[in-house]
Design a protein around this motif. Structure first.
Motif, PDB file in Angstrom:
ATOM      1  N   PRO A  73       1.348   3.346  -4.757  1.00 45.63           N
ATOM      2  CA  PRO A  73       1.023   4.694  -5.233  1.00 45.63           C
ATOM      3  C   PRO A  73       2.153   5.357  -6.003  1.00 45.63           C
ATOM      4  N   PHE A  74       3.401   5.031  -5.670  1.00 50.36           N
ATOM      5  CA  PHE A  74       4.529   5.648  -6.373  1.00 50.36           C
ATOM      6  C   PHE A  74       4.520   5.253  -7.846  1.00 50.36           C
TER       7      PHE A  74
ATOM      8  N   TRP B  56       7.578  13.650  -5.317  1.00 53.82           N
ATOM      9  CA  TRP B  56       6.925  12.398  -5.706  1.00 53.82           C
ATOM     10  C   TRP B  56       6.183  11.807  -4.512  1.00 53.82           C
TER      11      TRP B  56
ATOM     12  N   MET C  75       1.465  14.812 -12.414  1.00 54.21           N
ATOM     13  CA  MET C  75       1.090  13.530 -11.809  1.00 54.21           C
ATOM     14  C   MET C  75      -0.421  13.438 -11.607  1.00 54.21           C
ATOM     15  N   GLN C  76      -1.102  14.585 -11.599  1.00 59.02           N
ATOM     16  CA  GLN C  76      -2.555  14.581 -11.462  1.00 59.02           C
ATOM     17  C   GLN C  76      -3.224  14.924 -12.787  1.00 59.02           C
TER      18      GLN C  76
ATOM     19  N   THR D  94       1.582   7.210  -9.582  1.00 55.76           N
ATOM     20  CA  THR D  94       1.859   8.618  -9.867  1.00 55.76           C
ATOM     21  C   THR D  94       2.898   8.755 -10.966  1.00 55.76           C
ATOM     22  N   LEU D  95       3.896   7.885 -10.949  1.00 61.61           N
ATOM     23  CA  LEU D  95       4.940   7.970 -11.974  1.00 61.61           C
ATOM     24  C   LEU D  95       4.371   7.689 -13.352  1.00 61.61           C
TER      25      LEU D  95
ATOM     26  N   ALA E 104       3.004  13.564  -3.962  1.00 61.24           N
ATOM     27  CA  ALA E 104       1.937  13.211  -4.895  1.00 61.24           C
ATOM     28  C   ALA E 104       1.346  11.841  -4.587  1.00 61.24           C
ATOM     29  N   SER E 105       2.134  10.991  -3.918  1.00 63.33           N
ATOM     30  CA  SER E 105       1.737   9.589  -3.819  1.00 63.33           C
ATOM     31  C   SER E 105       1.050   9.205  -2.519  1.00 63.33           C
ATOM     32  N   LEU E 106       1.491   9.786  -1.405  1.00 64.45           N
ATOM     33  CA  LEU E 106       1.030   9.253  -0.126  1.00 64.45           C
ATOM     34  C   LEU E 106       0.043  10.192   0.564  1.00 64.45           C
TER      35      LEU E 106
ATOM     36  N   PHE F  85      13.141  15.828  -6.134  1.00 67.24           N
ATOM     37  CA  PHE F  85      12.095  15.203  -6.940  1.00 67.24           C
ATOM     38  C   PHE F  85      11.418  14.087  -6.157  1.00 67.24           C
TER      39      PHE F  85
ATOM     40  N   GLY G 265       0.811  -1.212   0.000  1.00 65.19           N
ATOM     41  CA  GLY G 265       0.000   0.000   0.000  1.00 65.19           C
ATOM     42  C   GLY G 265       0.845   1.262   0.000  1.00 65.19           C
ATOM     43  N   THR G 266       2.077   1.157   0.514  1.00 70.47           N
ATOM     44  CA  THR G 266       2.950   2.324   0.522  1.00 70.47           C
ATOM     45  C   THR G 266       3.666   2.503  -0.811  1.00 70.47           C
TER      46      THR G 266
END
Lengths: 176, 331
Positions: free
Chosen positions: A13-14, B290, B40-41, A17-18, B293-295, B286, A9-10
């Motif tokens: 998401p990376f 990142w 990223m969005q 988004t990438l 944006a992700s967590l 970066f 879960g951690t």
């Protein structure tokens, strides 16, 4: 311990988004790019004319009665030939919520909505539209409808000659 | 005499250059963050001011400078006025010990590319990073507002949760490099960076500096959807701007510290040292963006739980094991 679940879960998401970073943005860059508005989009109101080129509005006040924010006001008058019309007609677009209830209420299809949504300005008083700002030279979305030909009084067209209207009854005749 | 004057001139030029570069970089980091976050969005981000929005930082600066500098009636005036400066100042001061390149040969003299090579540079960094929280804590306290106070209290509780593990994560580095001086720590990583030699310490330090930067997922002091804007709720204009710029300078500092301590500093093949250092710092920045944006944000009890019950024992264990191995090798 849900270590696997938590790590997944951690880290997941990376990747999401990438991946999204290299996709094309969905933004419409407004002043340069414009979206086609929907067919039934409700924005600026207009007062249309009938196919004969006369004003459709008969100043019946139904639109101002239907308006939930009371942004429509008018003064009714009667012309020489007996036709009712609005002496002045005013819509305050700084109040209007573009609900379209006025167009639902209008019996003559005079008041109609358009897709023109670019009403913003710095002076709210400039958003008060008078009759000459509202009146247009076309029939809007109903090109064929002519109120005075459907149910109008005898001033615009003689009785019995209108479409969907039968000839006047002769009261002295015995047979129907 | 001329010798000393030339040296003084070189040092002043170096200082001015660092000052300008750091502030410009911080300003453009804001733009980079907004643009990368937007991409990223699936948005474009700021692209109106100048080509590709490159003048956005300038227009933001003009906007912040011309806004009203509001002072709440119930605020503690002097603390309220000092706090943002404290936040930006401590962030700027930390860069004094960071070596950003190999010593430079210029006019036949050696100019070290670091403002001052303290032999306790690492402790200086840790000390200033603790001081930096004062800007936030005082700002929140002096505002005399519930949200600001809650934000600064959270910031303080966050500080004691991550700082121990951050301090303990650099202990193995000090043991391996046998020095507190950041230049010597970089020198010791000429062959292999400590991130590869000691990954647990690297990871613990990375998580700790994300917490230190007070950004998502550890942005409890700000938490805009719970606390309006946390400790800087009551700030406006350039005072808010100072907090903001301090945060981004802090980001550069933390990226530089990670580079110096674990990523081998200026060492790298082919390219000059300064370029390698900048590339590494920008890569870390970066990564920070990142992460943002992700967590999602953690709750503050989750951060304290994580800091005290997971990171701290791990860092202690890591220090112990590294020490044992170093003894066993007989270094």
């Amino acid at each position: 311990m849900h270590l696997y679940r938590d790590l997944r879960g951690t880290l997941q998401p990376f990747w999401v988004t990438l991946r999204n970073m290299f996709r094309k943005p969905v933004t419409v860059q407004y002043p340069e790019q414009r979206q086609q508005v929907a067919e039934r989009y409700r924005a600026r109101l207009i007062l249309t004319r009938d196919p004969d080129g006369e004003e459709r509005c008969v100043a019946c006040h139904l639109c101002s009665a239907a308006c939930p924010v009371d942004c429509i006001s008018m003064q009714a008058t009667v012309a020489e030939d007996g036709r009712r019309y609005a002496a002045w007609f005013r819509i305050n677009f700084s109040r209007c919520i573009f609900c379209g209830l006025c167009t639902e209420a209008c019996p003559t299809l005079a008041i109609q909505v358009t897709g023109d949504f670019e009403l913003a300005g710095r002076d709210p008083l400039k958003l008060v539209y008078e009759k000459e700002d509202l009146l247009v030279d076309h029939c809007g979305q109903e090109p064929d409808y002519n109120f005075y030909r459907q149910a109008g009084i005898a001033v615009a067209a003689p009785r019995g000659g209108n479409p969907t209207e039968s000839a006047p009854e002769d009261p002295k005749s015995l047979l129907p | 005499m001329t010798e000393q004057l030339i040296m003084l001139g070189l040092i002043l030029a170096k200082l001015g250059l660092i000052f300008i570069v750091i502030l410009t970089l911080a300003a453009y980091l804001v733009l980079a963050e907004r643009k990368i976050l937007a991409r990223m969005q699936l948005r474009y981000g700021p692209n109106r001011v100048g080509p590709f929005g490159m003048l956005q930082p300038l227009s933001d600066l003009i906007k912040l400078l011309t806004k009203e500098d509001f002072l709440p009636a119930a605020a503690d005036k002097w603390l309220f006025l000092i706090a943002p400066g404290l936040s930006a100042l401590t962030a700027l001061l930390t860069f004094a010990v960071i070596p950003f390149g190999p010593p430079l040969e210029i006019f036949g003299r050696t100019l070290p590319l670091v403002v001052i090579d303290l032999n306790i540079g690492l402790l200086y960094f840790l000390g200033l990073s603790s001081l930096a929280v004062y800007g936030m804590a005082l700002g929140g306290w002096a505002s005399n507002s519930k949200y600001a106070l809650l934000g600064s209290i959270r910031g303080l509780s966050q500080l004691i949760s991550y700082e121990l593990s951050m301090g303990l994560a650099v202990v193995p580095v000090v043991m391996m490099a046998r020095s507190f001086s950041l230049t010597e720590i970089v020198m010791a990583q000429a062959e292999i960076p400590y991130a590869l030699l000691n990954p647990p310490a690297f990871l613990i330090f990375l998580i700790s500096i994300v917490a230190e930067s007070k950004r998502i997922p550890f942005d409890m002091p700000e938490a805009e959807n719970e606390l309006v804007a946390g400790f800087h709720t009551e700030y406006s204009g350039m005072r808010f701007g100072l907090f903001f710029v301090g945060e981004y300078i802090n980001l550069i500092i933390l990226g530089s510290m990670l580079t110096v301590l674990f990523l081998g500093g200026w060492h790298g093949p082919w390219l000059p040292g300064v370029v390698w250092f900048s590339l590494k710092v920008l890569a870390v920045c970066f990564f920070f963006i990142w992460v943002r944006a992700s967590l999602p944000r953690l709750r503050y009890d989750q951060l304290m739980h994580f800091g005290w019950k997971v990171l701290l024992p791990l860092a202690l264990l890591n220090a112990l094991v590294t020490g044992a191995i170093l003894l066993w090798i007989g270094q």
